[in-house]
Design a protein around this motif. Structure first.
Motif, PDB file in Angstrom:
ATOM      1  N   PRO A  55      35.179 -50.444  48.661  1.00 34.87           N
ATOM      2  CA  PRO A  55      33.778 -49.720  49.084  1.00 34.87           C
ATOM      3  C   PRO A  55      32.830 -50.871  49.852  1.00 34.87           C
ATOM      4  CG  PRO A  55      34.393 -50.226  46.698  1.00 34.87           C
ATOM      5  CD  PRO A  55      35.334 -50.642  47.535  1.00 34.87           C
ATOM      6  N   ARG A  56      32.124 -50.026  50.647  1.00 37.11           N
ATOM      7  CA  ARG A  56      30.980 -51.001  51.274  1.00 37.11           C
ATOM      8  C   ARG A  56      29.634 -50.585  50.588  1.00 37.11           C
ATOM      9  NH1 ARG A  56      32.724 -54.321  55.615  1.00 37.11           N
ATOM     10  NH2 ARG A  56      35.013 -53.951  55.670  1.00 37.11           N
ATOM     11  N   THR A  57      29.442 -49.458  50.305  1.00 37.54           N
ATOM     12  CA  THR A  57      28.206 -49.017  49.926  1.00 37.54           C
ATOM     13  C   THR A  57      27.809 -49.020  48.387  1.00 37.54           C
ATOM     14  OG1 THR A  57      28.870 -46.677  49.463  1.00 37.54           O
ATOM     15  CG2 THR A  57      28.195 -47.044  51.779  1.00 37.54           C
ATOM     16  N   LEU A  58      26.424 -49.044  47.957  1.00 28.63           N
ATOM     17  CA  LEU A  58      26.351 -49.251  46.582  1.00 28.63           C
ATOM     18  C   LEU A  58      26.795 -48.103  45.873  1.00 28.63           C
ATOM     19  CD1 LEU A  58      24.859 -50.716  44.453  1.00 28.63           C
ATOM     20  CD2 LEU A  58      22.764 -49.458  44.915  1.00 28.63           C
ATOM     21  N   GLU A  59      26.925 -46.796  46.663  1.00 22.17           N
ATOM     22  CA  GLU A  59      27.424 -45.604  45.928  1.00 22.17           C
ATOM     23  C   GLU A  59      28.925 -45.723  45.482  1.00 22.17           C
ATOM     24  OE1 GLU A  59      28.134 -40.910  46.781  1.00 22.17           O
ATOM     25  OE2 GLU A  59      26.938 -41.997  47.974  1.00 22.17           O
ATOM     26  N   GLY A  60      29.647 -46.096  46.770  1.00 19.40           N
ATOM     27  CA  GLY A  60      30.899 -46.563  46.461  1.00 19.40           C
ATOM     28  C   GLY A  60      31.477 -47.641  45.568  1.00 19.40           C
ATOM     29  N   LYS A  61      30.640 -48.721  45.512  1.00 25.28           N
ATOM     30  CA  LYS A  61      30.903 -49.753  44.515  1.00 25.28           C
ATOM     31  C   LYS A  61      30.773 -49.376  43.281  1.00 25.28           C
ATOM     32  CE  LYS A  61      29.867 -53.280  47.713  1.00 25.28           C
ATOM     33  NZ  LYS A  61      28.814 -54.564  48.100  1.00 25.28           N
ATOM     34  N   THR A  62      29.595 -48.306  43.006  1.00 26.39           N
ATOM     35  CA  THR A  62      29.406 -47.732  41.704  1.00 26.39           C
ATOM     36  C   THR A  62      30.615 -46.998  41.135  1.00 26.39           C
ATOM     37  OG1 THR A  62      27.214 -48.030  42.016  1.00 26.39           O
ATOM     38  CG2 THR A  62      27.683 -46.654  40.283  1.00 26.39           C
TER      39      THR A  62
ATOM     40  N   ALA B 262      33.683 -48.994  40.309  1.00 24.88           N
ATOM     41  CA  ALA B 262      33.380 -49.523  38.983  1.00 24.88           C
ATOM     42  C   ALA B 262      33.465 -48.696  37.869  1.00 24.88           C
ATOM     43  CB  ALA B 262      31.915 -50.301  39.020  1.00 24.88           C
ATOM     44  N   GLU B 263      32.886 -47.597  37.939  1.00 26.42           N
ATOM     45  CA  GLU B 263      33.241 -46.563  36.747  1.00 26.42           C
ATOM     46  C   GLU B 263      34.537 -45.977  36.569  1.00 26.42           C
ATOM     47  OE1 GLU B 263      32.509 -44.037  33.758  1.00 26.42           O
ATOM     48  OE2 GLU B 263      31.216 -45.903  34.595  1.00 26.42           O
ATOM     49  N   ALA B 264      35.279 -46.246  37.789  1.00 28.75           N
ATOM     50  CA  ALA B 264      36.597 -45.543  37.644  1.00 28.75           C
ATOM     51  C   ALA B 264      37.509 -46.671  37.198  1.00 28.75           C
ATOM     52  CB  ALA B 264      37.255 -45.419  38.843  1.00 28.75           C
ATOM     53  N   GLN B 265      37.126 -47.800  37.278  1.00 27.73           N
ATOM     54  CA  GLN B 265      37.912 -48.974  36.589  1.00 27.73           C
ATOM     55  C   GLN B 265      37.352 -49.045  35.027  1.00 27.73           C
ATOM     56  OE1 GLN B 265      36.634 -52.255  39.229  1.00 27.73           O
ATOM     57  NE2 GLN B 265      38.720 -52.434  40.112  1.00 27.73           N
TER      58      GLN B 265
END
Length: 96
Positions: free
Chosen positions: A52-59, A62-65
């Motif tokens: 993921p590149r965007t903050l939304e994608g990274k968030t 992270a939640e999925a993990q």
């Protein structure tokens, strides 16, 4: 366009007419699978995700993990509990 499995009109070539992937193998040779149309590599060497590149994608990832690890810990705890009760049951039945 032939290198990405297309003819001069932009249509996909039949599999038998497509070029080889050519990716480097672990043995040092080149991959002998045919390329996927519109790509320069075969289905095995299509390329890795860059993540993921965007903050939304990274968030989101992270939640999925976090959820995945929580489920794993629950399964491990249940397995440990089952093992404990199984052992405790065998000890209780062993009294003489």
């Amino acid at each position: 366009m032939w290198a990405i499995g297309l003819d001069d009109d932009g249509n996909a070539l039949p599999a038998s007419d497509r070029p080889f992937c050519g990716a480097r193998t672990r043995a040092g040779g080149t991959c002998r699978h045919k390329v996927v149309p519109y790509m320069a590599r075969c289905r095995f060497h299509g390329g890795k995700s860059t993540g993921p590149r965007t903050l939304e994608g990274k968030t989101r990832i992270a939640e999925a993990q976090r959820q995945r690890w929580a489920r794993w810990r629950q399964r491990q705890q249940k397995a440990d509990d089952d093992k404990h009760w199984k052992l405790a049951g065998s000890v209780d039945g062993f009294r003489g």
